[in-house]
Design a protein around this motif. Structure first.
Motif, PDB file in Angstrom:
ATOM      1  N   MET A  66      47.195  -4.013 145.164  1.00  0.00           N
ATOM      2  CA  MET A  66      47.939  -3.286 144.148  1.00  0.00           C
ATOM      3  C   MET A  66      46.959  -2.728 143.122  1.00  0.00           C
ATOM      4  N   LEU A  67      47.080  -1.449 142.834  1.00  0.00           N
ATOM      5  CA  LEU A  67      46.261  -0.844 141.798  1.00  0.00           C
ATOM      6  C   LEU A  67      46.875  -1.110 140.430  1.00  0.00           C
ATOM      7  N   ASP A  68      46.028  -1.188 139.419  1.00  0.00           N
ATOM      8  CA  ASP A  68      46.494  -1.541 138.086  1.00  0.00           C
ATOM      9  C   ASP A  68      47.011  -0.319 137.343  1.00  0.00           C
ATOM     10  N   LEU A  69      48.131  -0.498 136.670  1.00  0.00           N
ATOM     11  CA  LEU A  69      48.600   0.525 135.750  1.00  0.00           C
ATOM     12  C   LEU A  69      47.771   0.493 134.470  1.00  0.00           C
ATOM     13  N   TYR A  70      47.399  -0.733 134.058  1.00  0.00           N
ATOM     14  CA  TYR A  70      46.625  -0.905 132.835  1.00  0.00           C
ATOM     15  C   TYR A  70      45.927  -2.259 132.889  1.00  0.00           C
ATOM     16  N   ARG A  71      44.749  -2.319 132.277  1.00  0.00           N
ATOM     17  CA  ARG A  71      44.036  -3.592 132.182  1.00  0.00           C
ATOM     18  C   ARG A  71      43.562  -3.789 130.753  1.00  0.00           C
ATOM     19  N   ALA A  72      43.952  -4.888 130.159  1.00  0.00           N
ATOM     20  CA  ALA A  72      43.613  -5.198 128.773  1.00  0.00           C
ATOM     21  C   ALA A  72      42.341  -6.031 128.722  1.00  0.00           C
ATOM     22  N   PRO A  73      41.698  -6.111 127.558  1.00  0.00           N
ATOM     23  CA  PRO A  73      40.499  -6.944 127.406  1.00  0.00           C
ATOM     24  C   PRO A  73      40.828  -8.395 127.057  1.00  0.00           C
ATOM     25  N   PHE A  74      42.038  -8.822 127.364  1.00  0.00           N
ATOM     26  CA  PHE A  74      42.458 -10.196 127.079  1.00  0.00           C
ATOM     27  C   PHE A  74      43.615 -10.553 128.020  1.00  0.00           C
ATOM     28  N   PRO A  75      43.921 -11.845 128.190  1.00  0.00           N
ATOM     29  CA  PRO A  75      45.053 -12.245 129.031  1.00  0.00           C
ATOM     30  C   PRO A  75      46.364 -11.696 128.475  1.00  0.00           C
TER      31      PRO A  75
END
Length: 428
Positions: free
Chosen positions: A6-15
């Motif tokens: 699955m490709l990411d819609l968004y990735r944050a710099p934290f959990p």
């Protein structure tokens, strides 16, 4: 169905621990963080703009990051431009506002305000192969003409959990009419405030152990709570109405081998004025051969069980119901994501270990965002977030109709066979 990349819609710099959608502004709001630890992992609420790109693909833009200091947001509710965020043993209320302006250059940024004009930060495209080159902070630029400004103001805080050892708010909801703010925590208490005045209305012990989830009916205003004490209670204000018993549909299962994990009210599929309650039951103890988890559908008016169905052996961690009431979204502690048909409780969509670590929240995109269709040609679109810092979108596509030419050819073949059978009955 099965395991796929699955490709990411968004990735944050934290959990990430929670995700919600504000249909009025069209914002997707997700939050989390590293808590009070001094590891350098920040705590923040991120405001995303999600758009369709093509028929079944989505892209996201990070519009604003609101710092929450040393406290990570574990759960939240969103409504009428207000966020109720569970942070440790408190519920922090923040007011947000989105404005679009025509200035060509906007460079001002402080703790609560961010303006973006030509450099609007693009965070990725679900369904495109450009995600591997994106930084984990989502700092990618794309040209946009408009200026977007989001202001976030901290307006109040209330104590929502009084556990003397490790206070933690486990769940927060606004009532359907936005007149009440409801919280539950590890101390087993339900606390209800009038909103927006925040005058405490009720404060009562609902469960002997910590509260896992709560939800309020849109029709009867009854409150349903589930706790780690194997109990699912129904309340009218602070008065206990009844305790639900899902084992009525599964008498072969021994008591206290399962506990309630989640509860959600939803519309009654295609039935007008009908309402349903869905509960998830998970095994109290894990065996070498994991037993299945179960979903139970209840009549939301008379609160009697209608159907119970197994939903796999992976332990369920979160539950969501689509606005239409037709679909249920599930996340698991092993990172899998599934969509079930609400009517039959059958599994419709499944990705094994989509996140690879516990899915902390799921939410369906509404039918309309800012008055526009956000689902495209999809039956449903489910957002999921996890401790791996990723936000993903899972789409259930519509079945392709049979082409007219293929249908016509089928009729011709059937007709020819019938004629041959009539003319040559011995051969056929």
């Amino acid at each position: 169905m099965g395991k796929k990349k699955m490709l990411d819609l968004y990735r944050a710099p934290f959990p990430l621990y929670t995700v919600k959608v504000d249909a009025t502004t069209g914002l997707v709001i997700t939050a989390g963080g590293g808590g009070p630890s001094k590891t350098g992992i920040k705590n923040a609420v991120h405001f995303l703009d999600v758009q369709m790109v093509g028929k079944n693909q989505y892209s996201s833009s990070l519009l604003h990051s609101h710092d929450t200091d040393t406290r990570a947001t574990i759960n939240m509710a969103v409504g009428d431009g207000v966020i109720a965020a569970g942070q440790d043993g408190t519920c922090s209320l923040m007011k947000f506002k989105l404005c679009q302006q025509k200035e060509e250059n906007a460079t001002h940024r402080d703790g609560n305000t961010l303006e973006l004009s030509n450099a609007r930060r693009r965070c990725g495209k679900a369904g495109k192969g450009n995600l591997e080159n994106r930084s984990t902070t989502g700092d990618m630029s794309d040209t946009r003409n408009e200026t977007v400004q989001i202001t976030v103001t901290n307006i109040a805080e209330v104590l929502s959990d009084l556990n003397p050892h490790d206070p933690l708010q486990k769940v927060v909801r606004f009532s359907p009419d936005m007149n009440l703010l409801l919280t539950g925590g590890t101390d087993g208490y339900i606390r209800i405030w009038e909103f927006p005045s925040l005058e405490k209305k009720f404060d009562f012990k609902a469960h002997e152990k910590e509260i896992e989830d709560l939800d309020m009916s849109t029709i009867s205003k009854q409150l349903v709570t589930v706790g780690r004490d194997f109990v699912c209670n129904v309340w009218s204000d602070n008065q206990l109405v009844t305790s639900l018993n899902w084992l009525e549909t599964m008498p072969q299962i021994a008591e206290k081998t399962y506990r309630y994990m989640a509860c959600r009210f939803g519309n009654g599929e295609d039935e007008k004025d009908a309402i349903r309650l869905y509960t998830v039951q998970i095994p109290h103890k894990r065996d070498k051969k994991p037993p299945p988890c179960y979903i139970t559908k209840w009549d939301g008016k008379i609160l009697l069980p209608m159907l119970t169905s197994p939903c796999g052996t992976e332990v369920i961690s979160c539950l969501a119901v689509s606005d239409s009431g037709r679909f249920l979204g599930l996340g698991t502690v092993t990172g899998s994501v599934a969509v079930h048909i609400a009517f039959s409780l059958q599994k419709l969509y499944y990705v094994h270990e989509s996140h690879g670590i516990v899915v902390t929240d799921v939410v369906f995109l509404p039918n309309l965002m800012k008055g526009q269709n956000i689902k495209g040609n999809n039956k449903a679109a489910l957002l999921s977030v996890a401790v791996d810092s990723r936000c993903q979108v899972h789409t259930v596509t519509k079945e392709r109709p049979i082409p007219p030419w293929l249908f016509f050819c089928g009729l011709v073949v059937v007709g020819v066979l019938l004629i041959l059978q009539y003319l040559f009955p011995v051969l056929l």
